[in-house]
Design an enzyme around this catalytic site. Sequence first.
Site, PDB file in Angstrom:
ATOM      1  CE1 TYR A 139      -2.958   0.478   8.799  1.00 16.32           C
ATOM      2  CE2 TYR A 139      -5.139  -0.234   9.498  1.00 16.32           C
ATOM      3  CZ  TYR A 139      -4.336   0.466   8.633  1.00 16.32           C
ATOM      4  OH  TYR A 139      -4.891   1.169   7.594  1.00 16.32           O
ATOM      5  CD  GLU A 166      -2.930   1.162   2.285  1.00 17.32           C
ATOM      6  OE1 GLU A 166      -3.362   2.215   2.780  1.00 17.32           O
ATOM      7  OE2 GLU A 166      -3.404   0.046   2.544  1.00 17.32           O
ATOM      8  CE  LYS A 167       0.747   3.613   4.562  1.00 14.37           C
ATOM      9  NZ  LYS A 167       0.000   2.495   5.181  1.00 14.37           N
ATOM     10  CG  ASP A 221      -2.050  -0.143   5.451  1.00 14.52           C
ATOM     11  OD1 ASP A 221      -0.962  -0.726   5.319  1.00 14.52           O
ATOM     12  OD2 ASP A 221      -2.149   1.094   5.576  1.00 14.52           O
ATOM     13  NE  ARG A 263      -3.589   6.040   8.193  1.00 18.77           N
ATOM     14  CZ  ARG A 263      -3.947   7.294   7.920  1.00 18.77           C
ATOM     15  NH1 ARG A 263      -5.221   7.613   7.846  1.00 18.77           N
ATOM     16  NH2 ARG A 263      -3.046   8.225   7.718  1.00 18.77           N
ATOM     17  CG  ASP A 323      -7.611  -0.574   6.422  1.00 13.88           C
ATOM     18  OD1 ASP A 323      -7.255  -0.916   5.274  1.00 13.88           O
ATOM     19  OD2 ASP A 323      -7.326   0.539   6.908  1.00 13.88           O
TER      20      ASP A 323
END
Length: 357
Positions: free
Chosen positions: A331, A7-8, A112, A333, A114
């Site tokens: 994590y 994701e990043k 991530d 978020r 989610d």
Amino acid sequence: MQLWIAEKPSVAKAICAELGIVKKGAGFNECKGGNTVTWCFGHLLEQAGPDAYTPDDVPVTKKGGKIWRMQDLPIFPSVWKLNVKPDRGVKTQLRTIKTLLTKADSIVNCGDPDREGQLLVDEILEFYKCRKPVSRFWVSAQDPASIKKGLKSLKPNSQFQGMKLAALGRSRADWLLGMNLTRALTLTHGAKERKLIAVGRVQTPTLALVAERDRTIKNFKAVPYFVIKAEVSGGRGSFTALWKPSDQQEGLDSEGRLVNSAVAKSLSDKLKPTKTAVIRTTETVAKKLAQPRAFSLADIQLEASNKYGFSAQETLDTCQSLYEIHKAASYPRSDCQYLPESQFNDAPKVLAAIAKT
């Protein structure tokens, strides 16, 4: 070749550290065992605007966008469209991912843990019509132990389609509500003043709560009321007793408060001479206090605001740094207040590390 899409960049870096980098490229790293790791910068794609769904004969403004018309509302896309975000770096990275997808035998979704993380990678695969086998890499922390476990326990990406659909549903619901109601209200109530009236699924009810609270404070009128207390002492100690009015008591307002000063004085004068009281019933209730759970994002933001005056963004940035850079937190978020069961066996090592520092 197995292609890992993170994701990043920070997640990609953590994965590469465990796989072992062989060669660095532009927007990707080649790793041992025929693995290649690339990354996104959050969402690289975005929902197309309403102009993509309105008729081609709609007049265009000086800025190139189609004018807003009531006759085009409501807009319900039959086929939803995605656009590449208008950013040079995003466009370059997407071209890199597209090239790598053509060379890959299989893909690993490293979004991530989610809903948005699931959708973020899945939508790229769908955008490029990728039909190759896809696995899911799922970890709640970026420490080496968690990354190693995640690498060894890949699952079929199909098991997480519910999360992708949940994120997609949220995204499309936001679009439908925001785009249609913003245009409708702007055209009906803001056209004369040439004023935009923005509507959003989150911002509008939040604004309504703030406005209602502000109105309540503005119109608040203080009303004095009376409380009758008695200090009671006996063989086992003392306590303060509060007078509780009956349903037929005079001088109360709609909230059951004693507001009539004459009634209050009469009751006080009546009770003052009383020297003895009888305790008719007592009740002892055993209660348990459960161990505190891990912070959810909302809870830690509230705690940090109350204790240190941090803004919500400051707390999020700090938690994100602890998660990505220092590998000291799970994590952030997420509203989940539980750690994954896979981390249970690591508890002694974590506690020992905390004790040392």
